[in-house]
Each structure stands twice: as C-alpha cells, then as structure tokens.
Design a protein around this motif. Structure first.
Motif, PDB file in Angstrom:
ATOM      1  N   GLU A  52       0.420  -1.149   0.134  1.00  0.00           N
ATOM      2  CA  GLU A  52      -0.430   0.167   0.172  1.00  0.00           C
ATOM      3  C   GLU A  52       0.736   1.163  -0.100  1.00  0.00           C
ATOM      4  O   GLU A  52       0.719   2.713  -0.637  1.00  0.00           O
ATOM      5  N   LYS A  53       1.966   1.454   0.931  1.00  0.00           N
ATOM      6  CA  LYS A  53       2.512   2.044   0.664  1.00  0.00           C
ATOM      7  C   LYS A  53       3.431   2.598  -0.409  1.00  0.00           C
ATOM      8  O   LYS A  53       3.562   3.971  -1.038  1.00  0.00           O
ATOM      9  N   ILE A  54       3.836   1.775  -1.005  1.00  0.00           N
ATOM     10  CA  ILE A  54       4.737   1.581  -2.762  1.00  0.00           C
ATOM     11  C   ILE A  54       3.484   2.166  -3.304  1.00  0.00           C
ATOM     12  O   ILE A  54       3.905   3.352  -3.979  1.00  0.00           O
ATOM     13  N   CYS A  55       2.187   1.623  -3.577  1.00  0.00           N
ATOM     14  CA  CYS A  55       1.244   2.367  -4.129  1.00  0.00           C
ATOM     15  C   CYS A  55       0.675   4.076  -4.183  1.00  0.00           C
ATOM     16  O   CYS A  55       0.946   4.961  -4.916  1.00  0.00           O
ATOM     17  N   LYS A  56       0.716   4.017  -2.536  1.00  0.00           N
ATOM     18  CA  LYS A  56       0.387   5.805  -2.957  1.00  0.00           C
ATOM     19  C   LYS A  56       2.123   5.812  -2.960  1.00  0.00           C
ATOM     20  O   LYS A  56       1.767   7.862  -3.798  1.00  0.00           O
ATOM     21  N   THR A  57       3.318   6.205  -2.862  1.00  0.00           N
ATOM     22  CA  THR A  57       3.976   6.808  -3.396  1.00  0.00           C
ATOM     23  C   THR A  57       4.420   6.433  -4.866  1.00  0.00           C
ATOM     24  O   THR A  57       4.298   8.157  -4.919  1.00  0.00           O
ATOM     25  N   GLU A  58       3.675   5.885  -5.103  1.00  0.00           N
ATOM     26  CA  GLU A  58       4.232   5.764  -7.167  1.00  0.00           C
ATOM     27  C   GLU A  58       2.927   6.525  -7.345  1.00  0.00           C
ATOM     28  O   GLU A  58       3.445   7.871  -7.860  1.00  0.00           O
ATOM     29  N   LYS A  59       1.762   6.762  -6.981  1.00  0.00           N
ATOM     30  CA  LYS A  59       0.466   8.104  -7.476  1.00  0.00           C
ATOM     31  C   LYS A  59       1.068   9.536  -6.566  1.00  0.00           C
ATOM     32  O   LYS A  59       1.211   9.754  -7.689  1.00  0.00           O
ATOM     33  N   LYS A  60       1.705   9.545  -5.832  1.00  0.00           N
ATOM     34  CA  LYS A  60       2.069  11.214  -5.227  1.00  0.00           C
ATOM     35  C   LYS A  60       3.106  11.270  -6.204  1.00  0.00           C
ATOM     36  O   LYS A  60       3.633  12.364  -7.236  1.00  0.00           O
ATOM     37  N   ILE A  61       4.482   9.781  -7.186  1.00  0.00           N
ATOM     38  CA  ILE A  61       5.761  11.052  -7.808  1.00  0.00           C
ATOM     39  C   ILE A  61       4.917  10.733  -9.253  1.00  0.00           C
ATOM     40  O   ILE A  61       4.762  11.749 -10.405  1.00  0.00           O
ATOM     41  N   GLU A  62       3.834   9.695  -9.509  1.00  0.00           N
ATOM     42  CA  GLU A  62       2.889  10.374 -10.511  1.00  0.00           C
ATOM     43  C   GLU A  62       2.900  11.594 -10.996  1.00  0.00           C
ATOM     44  O   GLU A  62       2.597  12.890 -11.606  1.00  0.00           O
ATOM     45  N   PHE A 118      12.554   9.986 -10.926  1.00  0.00           N
ATOM     46  CA  PHE A 118      11.393   9.420 -11.088  1.00  0.00           C
ATOM     47  C   PHE A 118      12.089   8.069 -11.460  1.00  0.00           C
ATOM     48  O   PHE A 118      11.023   7.778 -10.970  1.00  0.00           O
ATOM     49  N   PRO A 119      12.261   7.782 -13.040  1.00  0.00           N
ATOM     50  CA  PRO A 119      13.100   6.422 -12.998  1.00  0.00           C
ATOM     51  C   PRO A 119      13.669   6.019 -12.259  1.00  0.00           C
ATOM     52  O   PRO A 119      13.119   4.878 -11.918  1.00  0.00           O
ATOM     53  N   ILE A 120      14.556   6.309 -11.087  1.00  0.00           N
ATOM     54  CA  ILE A 120      14.918   5.787 -10.350  1.00  0.00           C
ATOM     55  C   ILE A 120      13.691   5.596  -8.914  1.00  0.00           C
ATOM     56  O   ILE A 120      14.197   4.349  -9.100  1.00  0.00           O
ATOM     57  N   THR A 121      13.577   6.562  -9.202  1.00  0.00           N
ATOM     58  CA  THR A 121      12.570   6.049  -7.832  1.00  0.00           C
ATOM     59  C   THR A 121      11.214   4.821  -8.285  1.00  0.00           C
ATOM     60  O   THR A 121      11.237   4.000  -6.994  1.00  0.00           O
ATOM     61  N   LEU A 122      11.310   4.949  -9.647  1.00  0.00           N
ATOM     62  CA  LEU A 122       9.474   3.940  -9.694  1.00  0.00           C
ATOM     63  C   LEU A 122      10.500   2.747  -9.903  1.00  0.00           C
ATOM     64  O   LEU A 122       9.812   1.751  -9.280  1.00  0.00           O
ATOM     65  N   SER A 123      11.656   2.888 -10.449  1.00  0.00           N
ATOM     66  CA  SER A 123      12.560   1.382 -10.907  1.00  0.00           C
ATOM     67  C   SER A 123      12.382   0.470  -9.461  1.00  0.00           C
ATOM     68  O   SER A 123      12.179  -0.455  -8.730  1.00  0.00           O
ATOM     69  N   LYS A 124      12.892   2.019  -8.274  1.00  0.00           N
ATOM     70  CA  LYS A 124      13.582   0.826  -6.757  1.00  0.00           C
ATOM     71  C   LYS A 124      11.831   0.484  -6.058  1.00  0.00           C
ATOM     72  O   LYS A 124      12.176  -0.764  -5.456  1.00  0.00           O
TER      73      LYS A 124
END
Lengths: 65, 410
Positions: A48-58, B340-346
């Motif tokens: 869940e944490k990873i998903c939330k972080t991914e969404k934030k970055i997006e 972003f790429p590095i973070t997403l990859s991680k």
C-alpha cells in the motif's frame, strides 16, 4: 495501528524475521497460522505504501510538465 | 671817560647798519615762529639751524608789513598750497633794519615760493630715503591684506566730513555686510597732529588683535592741511603697525608719505570704504560660487550613482533570471531523467521483493502440504520428523487438512 507507525524498512525487517522463523524454527500449526497472517498483513501494508508513493510521484510528474 | 647815551649808541649802530646793509638781501632761513596781529602785520622769528647739532646758530626777527603781507600771503599759498608756518624754510627778499628800540630785524618785501616748494620736496625725498634706509618703507605693504577686513580701527576725527563719509559708505553697503569699526580720535591736521596720531597708535597697539585692518581717514584739504602726513615720525610709527593700513586721505595731486607706506592707498575716505566692501564682496561671491559648484557636483554625482544603480539592478534581474531559469531546467531534467525513473524502478523492485516474500510464505505454509493429503504428526506440540522419534506407546496428534486426531504408536 502499531505497524503503521513503523517505517517501511522496519516493516520489511519484521517480514523477513517472520519468514526466517517459519523456515528455520519448529513452530506449531497454530503459530504458523498467526505468523502467516501477520506477514501477509505486513506485506499488504508495504504494498500500500509503495502504491501511494507511486501515485504521488505520478502526480508530481504531471504537475511539472 | 667819554660817555654816550643809549639812544646815541643805538642810532650810531643803526646808521652803521643802514650804510653797510643798504640794499635788499636774498636770505634763506627757517621760520621758527610766526604770528599776525590785528593790524595785519606779520611777525616772524627766523632761524638757521646747525644741521649736525640741530641747534640754532643764527636768529633774527622779521616782519612783513600789512600792505605787503596782504599780497604775499595769498601769492605764497596759491603757489605752494601751504601756509607760512614754523618749521618751513623760505627764501625771502628783505632789507636789514635796525631800530633803536626794537633792535635788528629784517623787513621782508618779497618771498620766493618755488624755493619753499623745492625745500618741501627735498624734505619729502629725504624722509622717504630715511624710511627706506630704516627698513620700514615697505613693511606694511608686505603684510597680507585680510580676505575679510571686517574689524577696523579708524584713525580720524569724529567731526571730520571724511570720517562720516567713510562710515556711511561702510555701513550702508548694499550687501548688508556687518563691519565693526572702532574710532581712535586724533587731530588730523596742523602742528598737533603728529603727537595726537602717535598717541592713538599706542592705544591701537594695546588692542591690536581685535582688528583686521587700520584705516587712516581724513577728508580733502590744502597741502598745508595734509602736510602732517609727510612727517617722518608719523610714517615711521605707522609703517611698523603689524596690521595692514588702508589710507583714505583726500588729496587732489600728490600722495603723502603715509599713503606710500600704507598697505592700501585710496584717494578718498569713500573710496577706502568701497574698497573694504569690495574685498568682502569678492569673498562672498567666491564662496557662493564654491557652494554652487559643490551643489552641482553633488547633483551630478547622485545622478550618476542613480544611473549606475539602475543598471546594476537591471543586470542583477537579468542574471538572476537566467540563473533561476537554468536551475529550473536542471531541476526538471534531474527529476524527469533521474529522480522519477530511479524512484519508480526502486519501488518496482520492492514490489517484486514483497511478491517473493508472499511466495516464500506460501511455500513455507504447512497447510499447503496438508491439502495435498499429507499429515503432520506432533507429540506434545512438537513435530515428529523421523520414525526414530516415534516410540511405541507414545501418544501423538495427527493433524489432517480438515482436523486433528489422537493416536498411539504401536
């Protein structure tokens, strides 16, 4: 909840500890059940944490464009 | 003994003198005393001084009868510009006269004014020469005239017209400059003028530091009136005053010796006052111009500084803008190409790791083995892993996928 206060790294460490217990020690069936439940719970929290972080970055990526 | 009466003696002397000195004689002598009586006759005592000892070596009475004096006096005064006075050397044409009662006298019938002019001029030249030899002729003129001659010691007579002209010109000046004058009253003509002026010179010395300049002021007059300003003692004393002297002695022709030794010479008292006002005005205008220049220069400098500041501000904004833009671009690049790429990859790797954990758990879960039809045998809660651990008679528990049973090992 107690686990949500822990950091991601701490949670991963706990998961790894549970797996080690399941593999190396000789727990009984009931204990195994609990361990598995706990580990699964922790894994879901991490996911869940990873998903939330991914969404934030997006979102950030969209805003900087 | 033969006797003779006084009258007989005097008569004999008279006759003798008359026969010996019958004509007219041109005589050079100095007037020691001179007076005129109510009848218009002029009586003099003539003297010849010994030049070295300055004591008389000959003396004689003289007279100019009224009918002659009436003509000679104006003639002499017109030619020389002076009155007959004591101390004056004259060339006269006279008859020797001996009177039984009055004794020897000279009866003056004519006078040569050019001789006296010459004598006056000679005396003036000698006075100047002596002042030069004494080293005082130039010293007052060598003093620096002050740029602001505001405090003035005035040697003059309060009742003299010249003094009033001077004061009026000074205090009614168009610039409203504030002069401060101190009058040291003195007799400005005649025999008493020398001692009177020397006396005030002493008084001035007592307060000399209060003054910027010393003004000697008197209105116009005859050559006789102004004769005192050719006096050696006066010139000698005035020349040595340690403050610049300005002379405003009204004269038509010749300048006096006091004029010559003064630091500044002006023709009249009014001109002297004008000169002083002009000195101060000059300084006033100079300062005004200085201040104008100062203000202008300051304005220009300020303007230049403002321009420079503006330029710097524009430059700064441009440079800052460029730098900010550059930084923004760098940040964008960093985020889009690295962060972003590095973070997403991680994050992706972490997800894979979690999936792996999940699989591990599933594999390790004994329930999966039970579902395949296997059972787990435990004794006192501990799993029996080998046949050797199962002893006959041991009570064990057998866990199946759907429950548990107890059993005894045979």
């Amino acid at each position: 909840m107690k686990n949500q206060e822990k950091t991601y790294s701490e949670t991963i460490a706990e998961i790894e500890a549970i797996i080690a217990k399941i593999e190396s020690e000789d727990p009984n069936i009931d204990e195994i059940d609990n361990y598995i439940k706990k580990a699964t719970e922790l894994i879901n929290i991490c996911k869940e944490k990873i998903c939330k972080t991914e969404k934030k970055i997006e979102n950030i990526m969209e805003n900087t464009d | 003994m033969d006797t003779i009466s006084l009258f007989e003696l005097q008569t004999a002397i008279k006759n003798g003198i008359n026969s010996l000195f019958s004509g007219k004689y041109n005589i050079v002598a100095e007037i020691n005393e001179i007076k005129t009586n109510s009848s218009g006759h002029c009586y003099m005592e003539l003297v010849e001084q010994d030049e070295k000892s300055n004591t008389p070596k000959a003396k004689c009475n003289a007279q100019i009868w009224a009918y002659t004096y009436r003509m000679l006096k104006p003639y002499f005064e017109t030619e020389t510009g002076r009155q007959l006075e004591s101390g004056m050397k004259i060339l006269v044409s006279a008859k020797v006269n001996y009177h039984e009662i009055y004794g020897l006298s000279l009866n003056i019938v004519d006078i040569d004014p050019t001789f006296t002019i010459g004598e006056i001029e000679l005396k003036r030249r000698k006075t100047i020469q002596k002042l030069i030899e004494d080293g005082v002729f130039d010293i007052n003129r060598e003093l620096e005239f002050p740029i602001l001659p505001l405090n003035i010691a005035v040697i003059s007579s309060e009742t003299a017209a010249g003094y009033q002209d001077f004061i009026n010109q000074l205090f009614d000046n168009k610039y409203n400059f504030n002069f401060k004058t101190t009058l040291f009253p003195a007799i400005m003509q005649g025999r008493e003028s020398e001692s009177s002026i020397l006396n005030v010179v002493d008084k001035i010395y007592a307060e000399i530091e209060n003054f910027d300049v010393i003004a000697i002021i008197r209105g116009g007059g005859s050559a006789s009136d102004l004769a005192c300003f050719d006096n050696y003692n006066l010139a000698f004393a005035l020349a040595q005053i340690p403050k610049p002297i300005i002379s405003g002695i009204g004269h038509d022709k010749d300048i006096s010796i006091v004029d010559m030794i003064a630091n500044q010479m002006q023709k009249t008292p009014t001109a002297a006052a004008e000169f002083l006002v002009d000195c101060v005005a000059q300084q006033y205008y100079f300062l005004e111009e200085l201040s104008r220049n100062l203000v202008n220069n300051a304005k220009i400098k300020l303007q230049n500084a403002r321009l420079e500041l503006n330029n710097l501000t524009i430059r700064m904004k441009n440079e800052a803008g460029k730098k900010i833009e550059k930084q923004k671009n760098m940040l964008e690049l960093f985020f889009s190409h690295k962060f972003f790429p590095i973070t997403l990859s991680k994050l992706s790797k972490e997800k894979m790791k979690l999936d792996l954990f999940q699989k591990q758990i599933e594999i390790s879960n004994p329930k999966n083995i039970l579902c395949k039809g296997y059972a787990i045998i435990t004794k006192n809660g501990k799993r029996i892993k080998s046949a050797s651990e199962a002893k006959s008679g041991n009570c064990v528990e057998i866990t199946f996928k759907n429950g548990r049973k107890s059993a005894t090992i045979k």
